[in-house]
Design a protein around this motif. Sequence first.
Motif, PDB file in Angstrom:
ATOM      1  N   TYR A   1      70.510  30.139  24.717  1.00 35.60           N
ATOM      2  CA  TYR A   1      69.768  29.432  23.730  1.00 35.60           C
ATOM      3  C   TYR A   1      69.328  30.526  22.798  1.00 35.60           C
ATOM      4  N   GLN A   2      69.864  31.905  22.874  1.00 32.96           N
ATOM      5  CA  GLN A   2      69.435  32.804  21.875  1.00 32.96           C
ATOM      6  C   GLN A   2      69.805  32.280  20.402  1.00 32.96           C
ATOM      7  N   ASN A   3      70.837  31.658  20.274  1.00 36.22           N
ATOM      8  CA  ASN A   3      71.205  30.994  19.175  1.00 36.22           C
ATOM      9  C   ASN A   3      71.020  29.439  19.120  1.00 36.22           C
ATOM     10  N   PRO A   4      69.937  29.014  18.584  1.00 29.58           N
ATOM     11  CA  PRO A   4      69.577  27.489  18.597  1.00 29.58           C
ATOM     12  C   PRO A   4      70.693  26.684  18.040  1.00 29.58           C
ATOM     13  N   ARG A   5      71.152  27.053  16.992  1.00 30.14           N
ATOM     14  CA  ARG A   5      72.167  26.193  16.392  1.00 30.14           C
ATOM     15  C   ARG A   5      73.451  26.159  17.273  1.00 30.14           C
ATOM     16  N   ASP A   6      73.907  26.911  18.263  1.00 28.82           N
ATOM     17  CA  ASP A   6      74.867  26.859  19.154  1.00 28.82           C
ATOM     18  C   ASP A   6      74.694  26.161  20.450  1.00 28.82           C
ATOM     19  N   ALA A   7      73.431  26.158  20.899  1.00 30.60           N
ATOM     20  CA  ALA A   7      73.004  25.482  21.891  1.00 30.60           C
ATOM     21  C   ALA A   7      72.481  24.321  21.903  1.00 30.60           C
ATOM     22  N   ASP A   8      71.869  23.689  20.592  1.00 30.69           N
ATOM     23  CA  ASP A   8      71.177  22.323  20.726  1.00 30.69           C
ATOM     24  C   ASP A   8      71.921  21.553  19.626  1.00 30.69           C
ATOM     25  N   PRO A   9      72.545  20.364  19.927  1.00 33.40           N
ATOM     26  CA  PRO A   9      73.247  19.613  19.094  1.00 33.40           C
ATOM     27  C   PRO A   9      72.398  19.218  17.872  1.00 33.40           C
ATOM     28  N   MET A  10      70.917  18.977  17.914  1.00 31.62           N
ATOM     29  CA  MET A  10      70.461  18.340  16.831  1.00 31.62           C
ATOM     30  C   MET A  10      70.159  19.563  15.853  1.00 31.62           C
ATOM     31  N   THR A  11      69.890  20.709  16.188  1.00 29.52           N
ATOM     32  CA  THR A  11      69.843  21.723  15.402  1.00 29.52           C
ATOM     33  C   THR A  11      71.204  22.345  14.585  1.00 29.52           C
ATOM     34  N   ARG A  12      72.171  22.055  15.425  1.00 28.26           N
ATOM     35  CA  ARG A  12      73.449  22.039  14.889  1.00 28.26           C
ATOM     36  C   ARG A  12      73.790  21.226  13.583  1.00 28.26           C
ATOM     37  N   VAL A  13      73.417  19.866  14.008  1.00 24.62           N
ATOM     38  CA  VAL A  13      73.749  18.847  12.834  1.00 24.62           C
ATOM     39  C   VAL A  13      72.520  18.908  11.650  1.00 24.62           C
ATOM     40  N   GLN A  14      71.606  19.344  12.019  1.00 29.78           N
ATOM     41  CA  GLN A  14      70.454  19.486  10.839  1.00 29.78           C
ATOM     42  C   GLN A  14      70.889  20.565   9.971  1.00 29.78           C
ATOM     43  N   ALA A  15      71.613  21.901  10.592  1.00 31.47           N
ATOM     44  CA  ALA A  15      72.089  22.695   9.645  1.00 31.47           C
ATOM     45  C   ALA A  15      73.307  22.508   8.877  1.00 31.47           C
ATOM     46  N   GLU A  16      74.090  21.893   9.504  1.00 36.54           N
ATOM     47  CA  GLU A  16      75.353  21.191   8.815  1.00 36.54           C
ATOM     48  C   GLU A  16      74.734  20.029   7.594  1.00 36.54           C
ATOM     49  N   LEU A  17      73.617  19.361   7.813  1.00 35.72           N
ATOM     50  CA  LEU A  17      73.443  18.534   7.075  1.00 35.72           C
ATOM     51  C   LEU A  17      72.858  19.415   5.450  1.00 35.72           C
TER      52      LEU A  17
END
Length: 198
Positions: A130-146
């Motif tokens: 979880y050091q990188n929340p974008r890699d660990a959390d799908p919602m954060t990844r989707v939000q960053a892509e959006l």
Amino acid sequence: MRLYSLSVLYKGDPKVHLLKAAYDVSTFNFFQRSSVQEFMTFTSQLIAERSPLGSRASVKEQEYLCHVYVRNDGLAGVVIADNEYPQRVCFTLLDKVLDEFSRQVSKMDWISGSPATISYSALDGYLSKYQNPRDADPMTRVQAELDETKIILHNTMESLLERGEKLDDLVSKSEVLGAQSKAFYKTARKQNSCCEIM
């Protein structure tokens, strides 16, 4: 964005005691690491002790945020992170860790357990994952892509307008579009005039 500490504690009647913890103090001075780790343990215990059962809270301490989740059964989790780390991801991590901990460690061991006696080794893995929340959390990844897509779309629209051709002008000049298409476009444009893409 960084996580520094992930702790599992038990809030018993006399006081809160630490069951298991993982720390990442690699960004601190080598000679200060043990003191920083002790302070994180103390802070985690203090925050869990002062939080009521069944509550979630975030406490700011200098440039750090301490996120605590105390379940109704007395099991508590504390994450210490920097100010930039997303709060939602911290509470998702705490939910996951406490659920897994309660399945793997008997409730009888919570009352008298200590980091030396509790056999639960997943905290270090979760802390590094979880050091990188974008890699660990799908919602954060989707939000960053959006967010990235929104920036690209905005830049595309700006470049289209920079060429001196407005979309409205192109539609009105078009001979290919039928009268109904033009009427539909104008109606849709009026309906959407209150909402603009920033």
